[in-house]
Design a protein around this motif. Sequence first.
Motif, PDB file in Angstrom:
ATOM      1  N   ALA A 238       0.418  -1.717   0.188  1.00 61.32           N
ATOM      2  CA  ALA A 238       0.396  -0.465   0.084  1.00 61.32           C
ATOM      3  C   ALA A 238       0.574   1.284   0.292  1.00 61.32           C
ATOM      4  N   ALA A 239       2.031   1.291   0.580  1.00 62.50           N
ATOM      5  CA  ALA A 239       2.859   2.372   0.816  1.00 62.50           C
ATOM      6  C   ALA A 239       3.393   2.486   0.033  1.00 62.50           C
ATOM      7  N   LYS A 240       4.213   1.481  -1.058  1.00 62.07           N
ATOM      8  CA  LYS A 240       4.342   1.679  -2.726  1.00 62.07           C
ATOM      9  C   LYS A 240       2.595   1.353  -4.138  1.00 62.07           C
ATOM     10  N   LYS A 241       1.330   2.028  -3.316  1.00 62.32           N
ATOM     11  CA  LYS A 241       0.589   2.482  -4.517  1.00 62.32           C
ATOM     12  C   LYS A 241       0.672   1.659  -5.043  1.00 62.32           C
ATOM     13  N   TRP A 242       0.812   0.008  -4.153  1.00 62.22           N
ATOM     14  CA  TRP A 242       0.452  -1.469  -5.198  1.00 62.22           C
ATOM     15  C   TRP A 242       0.910  -0.621  -6.688  1.00 62.22           C
ATOM     16  N   LYS A 243       2.023  -0.879  -7.013  1.00 64.82           N
ATOM     17  CA  LYS A 243       2.707  -0.351  -8.454  1.00 64.82           C
ATOM     18  C   LYS A 243       2.734  -2.053  -8.841  1.00 64.82           C
ATOM     19  N   PRO A 244       2.739  -2.066  -9.762  1.00 67.58           N
ATOM     20  CA  PRO A 244       2.536  -2.912 -10.092  1.00 67.58           C
ATOM     21  C   PRO A 244       3.558  -3.887 -10.451  1.00 67.58           C
ATOM     22  N   SER A 245       5.158  -3.428 -10.156  1.00 67.81           N
ATOM     23  CA  SER A 245       5.874  -3.905 -10.258  1.00 67.81           C
ATOM     24  C   SER A 245       6.212  -4.765  -9.047  1.00 67.81           C
ATOM     25  N   VAL A 246       6.163  -4.043  -7.624  1.00 69.57           N
ATOM     26  CA  VAL A 246       6.194  -4.443  -6.528  1.00 69.57           C
ATOM     27  C   VAL A 246       5.316  -5.392  -6.140  1.00 69.57           C
ATOM     28  N   LEU A 247       4.159  -5.097  -6.953  1.00 69.59           N
ATOM     29  CA  LEU A 247       3.037  -6.818  -6.957  1.00 69.59           C
ATOM     30  C   LEU A 247       3.404  -7.683  -7.465  1.00 69.59           C
ATOM     31  N   GLN A 248       4.313  -7.547  -8.433  1.00 68.33           N
ATOM     32  CA  GLN A 248       5.007  -9.376  -9.018  1.00 68.33           C
ATOM     33  C   GLN A 248       5.883  -9.547  -7.966  1.00 68.33           C
TER      34      GLN A 248
ATOM     35  N   GLU B 161      -7.763  -4.260 -11.160  1.00 71.35           N
ATOM     36  CA  GLU B 161      -6.223  -5.294 -11.731  1.00 71.35           C
ATOM     37  C   GLU B 161      -5.786  -5.466 -10.562  1.00 71.35           C
ATOM     38  N   THR B 162      -5.238  -4.205  -9.417  1.00 70.28           N
ATOM     39  CA  THR B 162      -4.647  -4.987  -8.440  1.00 70.28           C
ATOM     40  C   THR B 162      -4.846  -6.449  -7.958  1.00 70.28           C
ATOM     41  N   LEU B 163      -6.092  -6.266  -7.272  1.00 66.46           N
ATOM     42  CA  LEU B 163      -6.906  -7.339  -6.599  1.00 66.46           C
ATOM     43  C   LEU B 163      -6.081  -8.224  -7.382  1.00 66.46           C
ATOM     44  N   GLU B 164      -6.558  -8.674  -8.561  1.00 62.70           N
ATOM     45  CA  GLU B 164      -6.371  -9.750  -9.372  1.00 62.70           C
ATOM     46  C   GLU B 164      -4.788 -10.015  -9.622  1.00 62.70           C
ATOM     47  N   THR B 165      -4.183  -9.436  -9.876  1.00 55.93           N
ATOM     48  CA  THR B 165      -2.802  -8.878  -9.276  1.00 55.93           C
ATOM     49  C   THR B 165      -2.703  -9.982  -7.936  1.00 55.93           C
ATOM     50  N   LEU B 166      -3.546  -9.769  -6.994  1.00 54.40           N
ATOM     51  CA  LEU B 166      -2.795 -10.571  -5.409  1.00 54.40           C
ATOM     52  C   LEU B 166      -2.851 -11.675  -5.791  1.00 54.40           C
ATOM     53  N   VAL B 167      -4.388 -12.294  -6.327  1.00 50.81           N
ATOM     54  CA  VAL B 167      -5.031 -13.694  -5.871  1.00 50.81           C
ATOM     55  C   VAL B 167      -4.075 -14.011  -6.943  1.00 50.81           C
TER      56      VAL B 167
END
Length: 244
Positions: A122-132, A180-186
């Motif tokens: 969250a602190a990284k604003k759910w940045k896609p590269s961080v999520l991956q 999009e964030t949630l779908e990446t997380l799951v």
Amino acid sequence: MAENSPFIKNLASSDKEIRDNALDSLRTYLAGRSEIPELDLLKLWKGLFYCLWMQDKPALQQRLSRDLASLVSTLRSGVALPFIRAFFLTMAREWTNIEALRLDKYLYLIRQYMNASFQHLAAKKWKPSVLQEFNKIMEETPLNPTEMKIPNGLRYHVLDVWVDELEKVKSEWENEKDQETLETLVQPIEKLAKKGGLKVVREAAKEVLAEDTLRKWRGQEDEDMAEPEEEAEDDDDGWGGFDD
């Protein structure tokens, strides 16, 4: 980090004051580093693991677990996710050594680290590269679908707390970016549900995906939960080891 750094040794001390001082020193040390080699992080986490091992009083165990999880928020970008990765690698390695009477404290620590992980994202604003990068950590260790050396007890507990700890960090997933964030997380959970090496593990992952809260977030409340077709060989795949 030198192997004989005082705070690494002192983190496992039986003296609470020594442990607390070591934790303060560690927090200061970590906050000043832009990168830390993997081997040093693993050595450090071995000390942290036994720091909690030595704490006997439940209230102090929980406080220490929260303190250890709070370290993540002090870390620089290049250290935070490697630090989380080293945590899960350590938990997987040490799991079979945890006595029944000590298990609860480590289950609580895992819960705190899932929360700290989501707080970091969250602190990284759910940045896609961080999520991956985070998903890679999840799929490597706690939610690894195929590596049988990963204790199932670790898998189950991460699955058990996943939705609860995410909800504490973010409970609304309404706009397109959120979806999009949630779908990446799951994704790691979906992979586990589909490719898990044991049927019981696949079923545990499916139960998370079927939770009302997660289905609501994903806009699936009105959809029927269709059961994916199981592979022909569905008798727990003939493998019975490491089932914690």
